[in-house]
Design a protein around this motif. Structure first.
Motif, PDB file in Angstrom:
ATOM      1  N   ASN A  79       9.622  69.274  55.346  1.00 51.80           N
ATOM      2  CA  ASN A  79      10.418  69.279  56.440  1.00 51.80           C
ATOM      3  C   ASN A  79      11.289  69.084  57.127  1.00 51.80           C
ATOM      4  N   HIS A  80      12.091  69.920  57.858  1.00 55.43           N
ATOM      5  CA  HIS A  80      13.908  70.026  57.910  1.00 55.43           C
ATOM      6  C   HIS A  80      13.961  68.387  58.972  1.00 55.43           C
ATOM      7  N   ALA A  81      13.068  67.936  60.137  1.00 56.95           N
ATOM      8  CA  ALA A  81      12.843  66.390  60.813  1.00 56.95           C
ATOM      9  C   ALA A  81      12.616  65.255  59.673  1.00 56.95           C
ATOM     10  N   ASP A  82      12.495  65.611  58.171  1.00 58.37           N
ATOM     11  CA  ASP A  82      12.502  64.438  57.935  1.00 58.37           C
ATOM     12  C   ASP A  82      14.264  64.226  57.281  1.00 58.37           C
ATOM     13  N   GLU A  83      13.822  62.734  56.614  1.00 62.10           N
ATOM     14  CA  GLU A  83      14.876  62.495  56.782  1.00 62.10           C
ATOM     15  C   GLU A  83      15.632  61.295  55.306  1.00 62.10           C
ATOM     16  N   VAL A  84      15.719  62.419  54.107  1.00 59.38           N
ATOM     17  CA  VAL A  84      15.658  61.894  52.840  1.00 59.38           C
ATOM     18  C   VAL A  84      17.345  62.106  51.976  1.00 59.38           C
ATOM     19  N   SER A  85      18.023  61.039  52.007  1.00 57.45           N
ATOM     20  CA  SER A  85      19.425  60.950  51.796  1.00 57.45           C
ATOM     21  C   SER A  85      19.735  60.814  50.766  1.00 57.45           C
ATOM     22  N   LEU A  86      20.860  61.824  50.667  1.00 57.33           N
ATOM     23  CA  LEU A  86      21.525  61.789  49.302  1.00 57.33           C
ATOM     24  C   LEU A  86      22.029  60.372  48.635  1.00 57.33           C
ATOM     25  N   ASP A  87      21.361  60.461  47.410  1.00 62.13           N
ATOM     26  CA  ASP A  87      21.393  58.821  46.342  1.00 62.13           C
ATOM     27  C   ASP A  87      20.528  58.208  46.789  1.00 62.13           C
ATOM     28  N   GLU A  88      19.736  58.851  47.543  1.00 62.90           N
ATOM     29  CA  GLU A  88      18.318  57.271  48.207  1.00 62.90           C
ATOM     30  C   GLU A  88      17.396  57.404  47.239  1.00 62.90           C
ATOM     31  N   PRO A  89      16.599  56.055  45.991  1.00 60.40           N
ATOM     32  CA  PRO A  89      15.745  55.729  45.789  1.00 60.40           C
ATOM     33  C   PRO A  89      14.760  56.626  46.297  1.00 60.40           C
ATOM     34  N   VAL A  90      13.448  56.581  45.923  1.00 58.70           N
ATOM     35  CA  VAL A  90      12.495  57.767  45.975  1.00 58.70           C
ATOM     36  C   VAL A  90      11.620  57.593  44.738  1.00 58.70           C
ATOM     37  N   PHE A  91      10.280  57.724  45.946  1.00 55.96           N
ATOM     38  CA  PHE A  91       9.309  57.526  44.799  1.00 55.96           C
ATOM     39  C   PHE A  91       8.394  58.782  44.584  1.00 55.96           C
ATOM     40  N   ALA A  92       8.305  59.564  44.490  1.00 51.74           N
ATOM     41  CA  ALA A  92       8.005  60.928  43.583  1.00 51.74           C
ATOM     42  C   ALA A  92       6.805  60.359  43.256  1.00 51.74           C
ATOM     43  N   SER A  93       5.892  61.709  43.400  1.00 49.18           N
ATOM     44  CA  SER A  93       4.420  62.058  43.495  1.00 49.18           C
ATOM     45  C   SER A  93       3.738  63.284  43.470  1.00 49.18           C
ATOM     46  N   LEU A  94       2.403  63.492  42.593  1.00 49.64           N
ATOM     47  CA  LEU A  94       2.923  65.586  42.459  1.00 49.64           C
ATOM     48  C   LEU A  94       1.742  65.137  43.742  1.00 49.64           C
ATOM     49  N   ASP A  95       1.301  66.001  44.808  1.00 51.43           N
ATOM     50  CA  ASP A  95       1.052  66.861  46.056  1.00 51.43           C
ATOM     51  C   ASP A  95       0.394  68.169  45.491  1.00 51.43           C
ATOM     52  N   ALA A  96       0.307  68.527  44.398  1.00 49.84           N
ATOM     53  CA  ALA A  96      -0.509  69.548  44.581  1.00 49.84           C
ATOM     54  C   ALA A  96      -2.706  69.466  44.284  1.00 49.84           C
ATOM     55  N   ASP A  97      -2.660  71.020  45.140  1.00 45.07           N
ATOM     56  CA  ASP A  97      -4.087  71.175  45.466  1.00 45.07           C
ATOM     57  C   ASP A  97      -4.380  72.428  44.495  1.00 45.07           C
ATOM     58  N   HIS A  98      -3.969  72.467  44.383  1.00 48.77           N
ATOM     59  CA  HIS A  98      -4.108  73.695  42.970  1.00 48.77           C
ATOM     60  C   HIS A  98      -4.166  73.568  40.871  1.00 48.77           C
ATOM     61  N   GLU A  99      -4.366  74.113  40.240  1.00 46.42           N
ATOM     62  CA  GLU A  99      -4.377  74.083  39.319  1.00 46.42           C
ATOM     63  C   GLU A  99      -2.941  73.881  38.519  1.00 46.42           C
ATOM     64  N   LEU A 100      -2.320  73.436  37.704  1.00 47.69           N
ATOM     65  CA  LEU A 100      -0.534  74.235  37.123  1.00 47.69           C
ATOM     66  C   LEU A 100      -1.088  74.019  36.252  1.00 47.69           C
ATOM     67  N   ALA A 101       0.391  75.180  36.162  1.00 49.96           N
ATOM     68  CA  ALA A 101       0.607  76.035  34.617  1.00 49.96           C
ATOM     69  C   ALA A 101       1.573  74.549  33.661  1.00 49.96           C
ATOM     70  N   TRP A 102       1.428  75.024  32.476  1.00 49.34           N
ATOM     71  CA  TRP A 102       1.797  74.309  31.303  1.00 49.34           C
ATOM     72  C   TRP A 102       2.758  74.983  29.854  1.00 49.34           C
ATOM     73  N   PHE A 103       3.408  74.173  29.678  1.00 50.39           N
ATOM     74  CA  PHE A 103       4.314  75.585  28.322  1.00 50.39           C
ATOM     75  C   PHE A 103       4.202  73.940  27.459  1.00 50.39           C
ATOM     76  N   PRO A 104       4.507  74.700  26.126  1.00 48.31           N
ATOM     77  CA  PRO A 104       4.865  73.551  25.087  1.00 48.31           C
ATOM     78  C   PRO A 104       6.259  73.304  25.074  1.00 48.31           C
ATOM     79  N   ARG A 105       6.445  72.297  24.970  1.00 47.66           N
ATOM     80  CA  ARG A 105       7.871  71.102  25.286  1.00 47.66           C
ATOM     81  C   ARG A 105       8.391  72.027  24.911  1.00 47.66           C
TER      82      ARG A 105
END
Length: 381
Positions: free
Chosen positions: A345-371
């Protein structure tokens, strides 16, 4: 065709038409070249009665040439075009005016010296006067211009001109209606409005229609099915939901919106990735028989969440930030070296070069591909 399938099995395009559906248009092995350059190669596609199918792809992929081959404005070098079961291109060639095909051009091509009513009636001059007037009245009402029949094109707005062009093409009751980039000449706000209106008109008329566009949002919003094209061939044909959520190739994944590929290893019960362990039942078509395989999961920006974190707890860093008004698109490089997009959302503040914890937040099946090659696909834009 782009390399890489949505699973380790065949990624053949599903061109079948259910037995309960009637095929109105069929392209069977169509080929077309210009000056020894292959533009369309062995393309086969069926379009169902009453369906609105969109040919979608980047400039130069062959979608407009395909439309012209259907209309009879070009002759194929090989293959057959059938309309209502009758061959119109192939061993024999039927002229455009005898194909029972209507065309809406992107510039509308209205006659400036004729009124809206006269423009609509242009292609049915041979009809009985009473029948012709009744048909024009019917179409003016259908496109919402009942009180504008006597106006000339310069007295109509862009959206109204488009509706007149649509009504004119519908007047002879064609078996197939072709729309060539029908919204490209409209401003952005009107374009969105007209998509909904045109789809509604076509559905009320019950006409079979094929549209051409390079605009992914347009194709998704108006189509019953989307045929994604690349380099003169079909990458995938399916409902908008199918081609977006379960793309059959990396090209489709990247062209239909922003897509990222997260590397993972299939283990017993889940896929281990740099953004968490994803249960096997959350990955489309993946089972324990692939344990030990190296794969890439496709994730969209709305599938990933990135929260500011202390360096010791972070698993990534923001490397790109794009403000889009209501939302902000971030690219996060995670510890594995993968780069994933995430939408906040535009109101969220995450700055460039900032350390973050990234996680999946998907509520549907994901597609996949060979490496494959690890890269961010930026929506074909």
């Amino acid at each position: 065709m782009s390399s890489g399938s949505a699973n380790l099995q065949s990624a053949d395009v599903d061109l079948s038409v259910p037995e309960t559906e009637t095929t109105v248009l069929e392209l069977d092995g169509i080929e077309k070249s210009y000056n020894d350059t292959n533009v369309i190669g062995d393309l086969s596609l069926s379009v169902r009665d009453g369906e609105l199918l969109t040919l979608l792809g980047p400039s130069g992929c062959g979608k407009t040439t395909t439309l012209r081959l259907i209309a009879g404005l070009e002759r194929p070098d090989g293959g057959i075009v059938r309309i209502d079961g009758e061959a119109v291109s192939g061993p024999t060639f039927v002229a455009p005016e005898d194909r029972d095909v209507g065309v809406v051009f992107q510039e509308f091509a209205l006659f400036p010296h004729l009124s809206a009513r006269e423009n609509i009636a242009f292609g049915i001059q041979e009809w009985d006067d009473e029948e012709r007037e009744a048909r024009v009245d019917e179409l003016l009402e259908l496109v919402g211009l009942k009180t504008h029949g006597e106006k000339h094109p310069e007295e109509l707005s862009g959206g109204q001109q488009q509706r007149v062009a649509l009504a004119r093409s519908l007047a002879p009751e064609p078996s197939v209606l072709l729309l060539d980039e029908p919204f490209s000449n409209l401003d952005v706000d009107l374009r969105v409005e007209m998509r909904e209106e045109v789809r509604s008109i076509l559905k009320k008329a019950g006409v079979t229609a094929i549209s051409v566009t390079h605009d992914q949002e347009e194709a998704m919003s108006i189509s019953d099915r989307v045929a994604v094209m690349s380099e003169g061939g079909l990458e995938q044909v399916g409902t908008p939901e199918d081609v977006f959520q379960q793309p059959k190739s990396r090209f489709v994944a990247g062209f239909l919106g922003h897509a990222s590929f997260v590397s993972g290893r299939v283990t017993e019960g889940c896929v281990e990735t740099g953004v968490g362990c994803v249960p096997l039942d959350r990955v489309n078509g993946l089972s324990e028989e692939y344990i030990g395989s190296q794969i890439d999961l496709m994730v969209r920006p709305d599938d990933v969440r990135a929260e500011p974190a202390e360096p010791a707890e972070a698993n990534g860093e923001v490397v790109h930030r794009r403000y889009l008004g209501p939302t902000v698109l971030y690219r996060v490089e995670i510890d594995t070296g993968d780069v994933v997009g995430c939408m906040h959302n535009h109101a969220d503040e995450v700055s460039l070069d900032e350390p973050v914890f990234a996680s999946l937040d998907a509520d549907h099946e994901l597609a996949w591909f060979p490496r494959g090659e690890r890269k961010m696909a930026d929506g074909g834009q």
